[in-house]
Design a protein around this motif. Sequence first.
Motif, PDB file in Angstrom:
ATOM      1  N   LEU A  21       0.821  -1.202   0.000  1.00 32.04           N
ATOM      2  CA  LEU A  21       0.000   0.000   0.000  1.00 32.04           C
ATOM      3  C   LEU A  21       0.862   1.262   0.000  1.00 32.04           C
ATOM      4  CD1 LEU A  21      -2.783   1.252   0.068  1.00 32.04           C
ATOM      5  CD2 LEU A  21      -2.818   0.899   2.545  1.00 32.04           C
ATOM      6  N   GLN A  22       1.909   1.268   0.800  1.00 29.27           N
ATOM      7  CA  GLN A  22       2.807   2.427   0.857  1.00 29.27           C
ATOM      8  C   GLN A  22       3.450   2.697  -0.503  1.00 29.27           C
ATOM      9  OE1 GLN A  22       3.931   0.927   5.230  1.00 29.27           O
ATOM     10  NE2 GLN A  22       5.675   1.700   4.081  1.00 29.27           N
ATOM     11  N   VAL A  23       3.919   1.657  -1.159  1.00 25.96           N
ATOM     12  CA  VAL A  23       4.563   1.834  -2.466  1.00 25.96           C
ATOM     13  C   VAL A  23       3.549   2.338  -3.497  1.00 25.96           C
ATOM     14  CG1 VAL A  23       5.668   0.607  -4.387  1.00 25.96           C
ATOM     15  CG2 VAL A  23       6.433   0.196  -2.033  1.00 25.96           C
ATOM     16  N   LEU A  24       2.355   1.755  -3.509  1.00 24.97           N
ATOM     17  CA  LEU A  24       1.332   2.196  -4.465  1.00 24.97           C
ATOM     18  C   LEU A  24       0.934   3.651  -4.221  1.00 24.97           C
ATOM     19  CD1 LEU A  24      -0.921  -0.993  -4.666  1.00 24.97           C
ATOM     20  CD2 LEU A  24       0.717  -0.141  -6.379  1.00 24.97           C
ATOM     21  N   LEU A  25       0.767   4.005  -2.957  1.00 22.68           N
ATOM     22  CA  LEU A  25       0.432   5.398  -2.639  1.00 22.68           C
ATOM     23  C   LEU A  25       1.570   6.342  -3.028  1.00 22.68           C
ATOM     24  CD1 LEU A  25      -1.386   5.103   0.804  1.00 22.68           C
ATOM     25  CD2 LEU A  25      -2.323   6.074  -1.307  1.00 22.68           C
ATOM     26  N   ALA A  26       2.798   5.944  -2.735  1.00 22.03           N
ATOM     27  CA  ALA A  26       3.941   6.788  -3.103  1.00 22.03           C
ATOM     28  C   ALA A  26       3.964   7.012  -4.615  1.00 22.03           C
ATOM     29  CB  ALA A  26       5.245   6.157  -2.622  1.00 22.03           C
ATOM     30  N   LEU A  27       3.747   5.963  -5.384  1.00 23.29           N
ATOM     31  CA  LEU A  27       3.715   6.102  -6.848  1.00 23.29           C
ATOM     32  C   LEU A  27       2.597   7.045  -7.293  1.00 23.29           C
ATOM     33  CD1 LEU A  27       4.381   2.412  -7.939  1.00 23.29           C
ATOM     34  CD2 LEU A  27       5.946   4.358  -8.160  1.00 23.29           C
ATOM     35  N   ALA A  28       1.435   6.917  -6.671  1.00 22.73           N
ATOM     36  CA  ALA A  28       0.307   7.788  -7.022  1.00 22.73           C
ATOM     37  C   ALA A  28       0.636   9.248  -6.713  1.00 22.73           C
ATOM     38  CB  ALA A  28      -0.945   7.357  -6.267  1.00 22.73           C
ATOM     39  N   PHE A  29       1.237   9.496  -5.557  1.00 21.61           N
ATOM     40  CA  PHE A  29       1.550  10.875  -5.191  1.00 21.61           C
ATOM     41  C   PHE A  29       2.713  11.434  -6.005  1.00 21.61           C
ATOM     42  CE2 PHE A  29      -1.108   9.969  -1.488  1.00 21.61           C
ATOM     43  CZ  PHE A  29      -1.891  11.113  -1.491  1.00 21.61           C
ATOM     44  N   PHE A  30       3.694  10.599  -6.358  1.00 19.06           N
ATOM     45  CA  PHE A  30       4.762  11.051  -7.258  1.00 19.06           C
ATOM     46  C   PHE A  30       4.173  11.426  -8.616  1.00 19.06           C
ATOM     47  CE2 PHE A  30       8.052   8.554  -4.695  1.00 19.06           C
ATOM     48  CZ  PHE A  30       8.688   9.696  -4.217  1.00 19.06           C
ATOM     49  N   ALA A  31       3.238  10.617  -9.114  1.00 20.83           N
ATOM     50  CA  ALA A  31       2.610  10.906 -10.415  1.00 20.83           C
ATOM     51  C   ALA A  31       1.797  12.195 -10.363  1.00 20.83           C
ATOM     52  CB  ALA A  31       1.727   9.729 -10.835  1.00 20.83           C
ATOM     53  N   ALA A  32       1.053  12.378  -9.285  1.00 25.75           N
ATOM     54  CA  ALA A  32       0.258  13.609  -9.145  1.00 25.75           C
ATOM     55  C   ALA A  32       1.169  14.826  -9.072  1.00 25.75           C
ATOM     56  CB  ALA A  32      -0.620  13.519  -7.897  1.00 25.75           C
ATOM     57  N   ALA A  33       2.260  14.712  -8.335  1.00 26.94           N
ATOM     58  CA  ALA A  33       3.212  15.823  -8.224  1.00 26.94           C
ATOM     59  C   ALA A  33       3.855  16.107  -9.577  1.00 26.94           C
ATOM     60  CB  ALA A  33       4.278  15.501  -7.181  1.00 26.94           C
ATOM     61  N   ALA A  34       4.187  15.062 -10.312  1.00 26.95           N
ATOM     62  CA  ALA A  34       4.795  15.248 -11.635  1.00 26.95           C
ATOM     63  C   ALA A  34       3.849  15.994 -12.566  1.00 26.95           C
ATOM     64  CB  ALA A  34       5.185  13.895 -12.232  1.00 26.95           C
ATOM     65  N   ALA A  35       2.568  15.659 -12.519  1.00 28.95           N
ATOM     66  CA  ALA A  35       1.586  16.354 -13.355  1.00 28.95           C
ATOM     67  C   ALA A  35       1.501  17.826 -12.976  1.00 28.95           C
ATOM     68  CB  ALA A  35       0.220  15.684 -13.219  1.00 28.95           C
ATOM     69  N   LYS A  36       1.566  18.109 -11.705  1.00 32.11           N
ATOM     70  CA  LYS A  36       1.518  19.505 -11.258  1.00 32.11           C
ATOM     71  C   LYS A  36       2.774  20.260 -11.695  1.00 32.11           C
ATOM     72  CE  LYS A  36      -1.389  18.582  -7.235  1.00 32.11           C
ATOM     73  NZ  LYS A  36      -1.635  17.165  -7.507  1.00 32.11           N
ATOM     74  N   LEU A  37       3.935  19.635 -11.514  1.00 27.59           N
ATOM     75  CA  LEU A  37       5.189  20.298 -11.874  1.00 27.59           C
ATOM     76  C   LEU A  37       5.346  20.467 -13.377  1.00 27.59           C
ATOM     77  CD1 LEU A  37       7.609  18.556  -9.342  1.00 27.59           C
ATOM     78  CD2 LEU A  37       6.725  20.913  -9.245  1.00 27.59           C
ATOM     79  N   ALA A  38       4.791  19.519 -14.138  1.00 28.36           N
ATOM     80  CA  ALA A  38       4.880  19.588 -15.601  1.00 28.36           C
ATOM     81  C   ALA A  38       3.893  20.590 -16.191  1.00 28.36           C
ATOM     82  CB  ALA A  38       4.641  18.201 -16.201  1.00 28.36           C
ATOM     83  N   GLY A  39       2.985  21.079 -15.364  1.00 26.25           N
ATOM     84  CA  GLY A  39       2.006  22.052 -15.845  1.00 26.25           C
ATOM     85  C   GLY A  39       0.929  21.421 -16.706  1.00 26.25           C
ATOM     86  N   ALA A  40       0.503  20.218 -16.347  1.00 26.29           N
ATOM     87  CA  ALA A  40      -0.592  19.566 -17.069  1.00 26.29           C
ATOM     88  C   ALA A  40      -1.775  20.528 -17.102  1.00 26.29           C
ATOM     89  CB  ALA A  40      -0.960  18.256 -16.391  1.00 26.29           C
ATOM     90  N   PRO A  41      -2.382  20.710 -18.278  1.00 27.81           N
ATOM     91  CA  PRO A  41      -3.464  21.692 -18.405  1.00 27.81           C
ATOM     92  C   PRO A  41      -4.564  21.558 -17.355  1.00 27.81           C
ATOM     93  CG  PRO A  41      -2.833  20.884 -20.564  1.00 27.81           C
ATOM     94  CD  PRO A  41      -2.076  20.061 -19.553  1.00 27.81           C
ATOM     95  N   MET A  42      -4.959  20.330 -17.034  1.00 27.91           N
ATOM     96  CA  MET A  42      -6.002  20.142 -16.025  1.00 27.91           C
ATOM     97  C   MET A  42      -5.552  20.676 -14.664  1.00 27.91           C
ATOM     98  SD  MET A  42      -7.825  16.646 -14.684  1.00 27.91           S
ATOM     99  CE  MET A  42      -6.550  16.201 -13.517  1.00 27.91           C
ATOM    100  N   MET A  43      -4.279  20.471 -14.328  1.00 28.33           N
ATOM    101  CA  MET A  43      -3.767  20.949 -13.040  1.00 28.33           C
ATOM    102  C   MET A  43      -3.717  22.477 -13.017  1.00 28.33           C
ATOM    103  SD  MET A  43      -3.328  18.486 -11.039  1.00 28.33           S
ATOM    104  CE  MET A  43      -3.240  16.714 -11.076  1.00 28.33           C
ATOM    105  N   VAL A  44      -3.250  23.049 -14.096  1.00 29.01           N
ATOM    106  CA  VAL A  44      -3.186  24.514 -14.179  1.00 29.01           C
ATOM    107  C   VAL A  44      -4.586  25.097 -14.027  1.00 29.01           C
ATOM    108  CG1 VAL A  44      -2.632  26.456 -15.698  1.00 29.01           C
ATOM    109  CG2 VAL A  44      -1.064  24.508 -15.541  1.00 29.01           C
ATOM    110  N   GLU A  45      -5.556  24.491 -14.718  1.00 33.70           N
ATOM    111  CA  GLU A  45      -6.935  24.972 -14.652  1.00 33.70           C
ATOM    112  C   GLU A  45      -7.509  24.802 -13.239  1.00 33.70           C
ATOM    113  OE1 GLU A  45     -11.266  23.691 -16.400  1.00 33.70           O
ATOM    114  OE2 GLU A  45      -9.530  23.484 -17.732  1.00 33.70           O
ATOM    115  N   ASN A  46      -7.269  23.633 -12.631  1.00 36.97           N
ATOM    116  CA  ASN A  46      -7.781  23.402 -11.271  1.00 36.97           C
ATOM    117  C   ASN A  46      -7.227  24.412 -10.279  1.00 36.97           C
ATOM    118  OD1 ASN A  46      -9.350  21.232 -12.021  1.00 36.97           O
ATOM    119  ND2 ASN A  46      -7.955  19.681 -11.218  1.00 36.97           N
TER     120      ASN A  46
END
Length: 136
Positions: A21-46
């Motif tokens: 569970l810890q590894v899966l959650l870490a991967l999910a949060f790393f992916a979410a952070a990457a989307a935010k840092l990359a400026g994914a349009p949905m994140m920018v809009e949100n």
Amino acid sequence: MPSIPDYPASGRTTHIIAWILQVLLALAFFAAAAAKLAGAPMMVENFAQIGLGQFFRYITAGVEIIGAVALLLPRLTALGGLWLSATMLGATIAHLTRLHTSPAPALVLLFLCLVVVALRREQIQALIRSLRSRVR
């Protein structure tokens, strides 16, 4: 990943489930952070809709990265779970009050982070004992 200590069968199973569970959650949060840092349009809009500025998107990404790393460090797992639970509580509130979208993903992550905290509660208990002994 550290070796698995000699636990009774049920404790060993709990330990393995917690790590998965810890590894899966870490991967999910790393992916979410990457989307935010990359400026994914949905994140920018949100984050534009939230109204705290785009710098808050970067802060949130940093918070998620710190929490994801903590989930993978044996002594910080429970604190990482608490840290990310608070983050997902904030995300839930943002979804309900500013974004007007379903908070379901944030609630699922909140629940899973709280499961990690429950599975690693001995870490929180040890931290509380340590703090109490320093206060006395």
